[in-house]
Design a protein around this motif. Structure first.
Motif, PDB file in Angstrom:
ATOM      1  N   PRO A  84       0.814  -1.229   0.000  1.00 57.73           N
ATOM      2  CA  PRO A  84       0.000   0.000   0.000  1.00 57.73           C
ATOM      3  C   PRO A  84       0.843   1.273   0.000  1.00 57.73           C
ATOM      4  O   PRO A  84       0.464   2.266  -0.642  1.00 57.73           O
ATOM      5  CB  PRO A  84      -0.822  -0.133   1.282  1.00 57.73           C
ATOM      6  N   SER A  85       1.970   1.271   0.713  1.00 57.23           N
ATOM      7  CA  SER A  85       2.812   2.473   0.740  1.00 57.23           C
ATOM      8  C   SER A  85       3.381   2.777  -0.639  1.00 57.23           C
ATOM      9  O   SER A  85       3.526   3.947  -1.023  1.00 57.23           O
ATOM     10  CB  SER A  85       3.944   2.291   1.756  1.00 57.23           C
ATOM     11  N   ASP A 126       0.599   4.265  -2.773  1.00 59.50           N
ATOM     12  CA  ASP A 126       0.440   5.689  -2.450  1.00 59.50           C
ATOM     13  C   ASP A 126       1.529   6.522  -3.122  1.00 59.50           C
ATOM     14  O   ASP A 126       1.264   7.616  -3.650  1.00 59.50           O
ATOM     15  CB  ASP A 126       0.506   5.894  -0.930  1.00 59.50           C
ATOM     16  N   SER A 166      -5.413   9.186  -7.609  1.00 57.07           N
ATOM     17  CA  SER A 166      -5.617   8.671  -6.257  1.00 57.07           C
ATOM     18  C   SER A 166      -5.177   7.218  -6.169  1.00 57.07           C
ATOM     19  O   SER A 166      -5.185   6.490  -7.160  1.00 57.07           O
ATOM     20  CB  SER A 166      -7.096   8.774  -5.866  1.00 57.07           C
ATOM     21  N   ALA A 167      -4.807   6.814  -4.972  1.00 52.09           N
ATOM     22  CA  ALA A 167      -4.470   5.407  -4.742  1.00 52.09           C
ATOM     23  C   ALA A 167      -5.682   4.523  -5.015  1.00 52.09           C
ATOM     24  O   ALA A 167      -5.547   3.399  -5.509  1.00 52.09           O
ATOM     25  CB  ALA A 167      -3.979   5.219  -3.313  1.00 52.09           C
ATOM     26  N   THR A 168      -6.878   5.036  -4.688  1.00 43.81           N
ATOM     27  CA  THR A 168      -8.104   4.274  -4.936  1.00 43.81           C
ATOM     28  C   THR A 168      -8.262   3.972  -6.416  1.00 43.81           C
ATOM     29  O   THR A 168      -8.616   2.860  -6.807  1.00 43.81           O
ATOM     30  CB  THR A 168      -9.333   5.042  -4.421  1.00 43.81           C
TER      31      THR A 168
END
Length: 432
Positions: free
Chosen positions: A46-47, A50, A59-61
């Motif tokens: 996840p990092s 990001d 966006s990460a999403t």
């Protein structure tokens, strides 16, 4: 059409912006690592997602799901509105809005949002009285959630599933679900958690409803001790409330009142008004038994609760339970006519489905009819109550109701056959 993968989205955005793998990687990553991600041979942490989202100006999403922020925001607004509608007593509206999210093709790519919508949809189905559909949804969610994941959600799911099963008359299955969930939680080393206390309270409620008094008594003491040691306010409330029911069954009404009072004190931080209403109804019910001289106080408290809850926000079972206890208070105060009206209102709400709440309302109605001298009517409703309880596996309560019916038949001078049959069924229900 299949969605792009995470790697494909990163590659498309990089090319669109005219930068190389080395430029995207610099200085934190290597270009070979970017190549592996883009070819879907590596799943970035996840990092890292990001980090790449910041470099690609998205966006990460979006990187993870392929769903734009505008669509995510729209779905989030719909989901928030559905949850507000559910809390405010509009289960039909809540169900419709949760369904909107579930029907969105974009929601499929947002697993956390999709799971939240399915959970809310199940609760809306329960609130609307559609227990079969609610059970089906809750079972599906429970099957997908690992025990070593979100402990709070694991507990909530299995508590709700056990509750819905018991409400539709499957007491044995309600016990099994709560018992199995608690066993798996303990096996995972999570026995000293808030989640374990809440599941323990659900299991205790299931034991009480099924009439398993030995196991209920053993669990009640353990549960209160654990709740006071590790439970938060909501978990302590649940433990005290269910332990109060056990004290009531044991005939230790003063202990029940004390436990219900402790539950009320724990309710200060409890957000759900339905939970607080249940505790206040429990407290008033115990007051009626422990301190008959305070029946007026119990009646006033129940009337206040009834004025604050409606079928929409609380569900018909909770409202019917409040009406039934009000009827019992009116009977204790010498007003059986008022009691009959309240009990019949409760039965109208509950409909024809056999439920414990239905059986209890019938029992209270039968007592009021006895007070009014309407013995034939009393025999009729008490017979229905006992038959409901037999179907619901509530052997202890069924035995008591059959016995009360037999005594009433004896008083009316009825033929020996129905009276003896009632005694026989009382003994059978009691396992004798």
């Amino acid at each position: 059409m299949d969605r792009e993968t995470l790697g494909q989205r990163i590659r498309a955005l990089r090319i669109r912006q005219g930068i190389s793998q080395a430029q995207l990687a610099y200085p934190e990553l290597s270009d070979s690592y970017i190549s592996l991600i883009e070819s879907d041979k590596r799943i970035p942490a996840p990092s890292v997602v990001d980090l790449l989202a910041g470099k690609l100006n998205c966006s990460a999403t979006y990187l993870v799901s392929g769903v734009s922020e505008d669509v995510v925001d729209e779905l989030r607004v719909t989901l928030d509105y559905a949850e507000i509608a559910l809390r405010n007593g509009a289960p039909g509206e809540a169900r419709a809005r949760f369904s909107d999210v579930l029907a969105s093709s974009d929601a499929v790519a947002l697993p956390d949002m999709l799971r939240q919508a399915r959970w809310g949809h199940a609760l809306a189905l329960e609130a609307a009285g559609e227990l079969d559909a609610a059970v089906e949804e809750l079972r599906s969610l429970a099957d997908e959630l690992p025990v070593d994941g979100d402990l709070a959600q694991w507990s909530r799911l299995h508590v709700a599933l056990s509750r819905c099963l018991r409400e539709r008359g499957e007491l044995g299955e309600g016990v099994r679900v709560a018992e199995d969930a608690l066993r798996r939680l303990i096996a995972a080393g999570a026995d000293s958690t808030d989640a374990a206390v809440r599941l323990g309270a659900a299991l205790l409620a299931a034991f009480v409803e099924r009439g398993d008094l030995v196991r209920a008594g053993q669990l009640a003491d353990q549960l209160v001790e654990r709740a006071e040691r590790v439970g938060g306010p909501g978990a302590r409330l649940a433990a005290y409330r269910e332990a109060a029911h056990v004290a009531e069954i044991r005939g230790d009404y003063e202990a029940g009142v004390a436990l219900a009072e402790r539950a009320l004190l724990s309710a200060g931080e409890e957000e759900d008004p339905r939970v607080v209403a249940r505790v206040r109804i429990t407290y008033a019910s115990l007051l009626l038994r422990a301190r008959p001289a305070e029946a007026g106080q119990a009646r006033d408290l129940l009337a206040k609760v009834r004025g604050e809850i409606g079928v929409g926000e609380a569900g018909e079972v909770l409202v019917a339970t409040c009406l039934t206890e009000l009827a019992r208070a009116e009977t204790a105060l010498g007003r059986p006519n008022e009691a009959v009206a309240l009990a019949e209102e409760a039965l109208d709400l509950l409909g024809d489905t056999p439920r414990r709440a239905t059986a209890w309302a019938l029992t209270v109605l039968g007592e009021a009819c006895v007070r009014l001298g309407r013995r034939n009517r009393a025999v009729e409703v008490l017979t229905r109550a006992a038959e409901h309880l037999e179907r619901l596996e509530s052997s202890r309560e069924a035995a008591r109701t059959w016995f009360d019916l037999a005594e009433l038949l004896a008083e009316t001078g009825a033929d020996d056959t129905p009276r003896l049959d009632a005694y026989r069924r009382a003994l059978t229900s009691a396992g004798i």
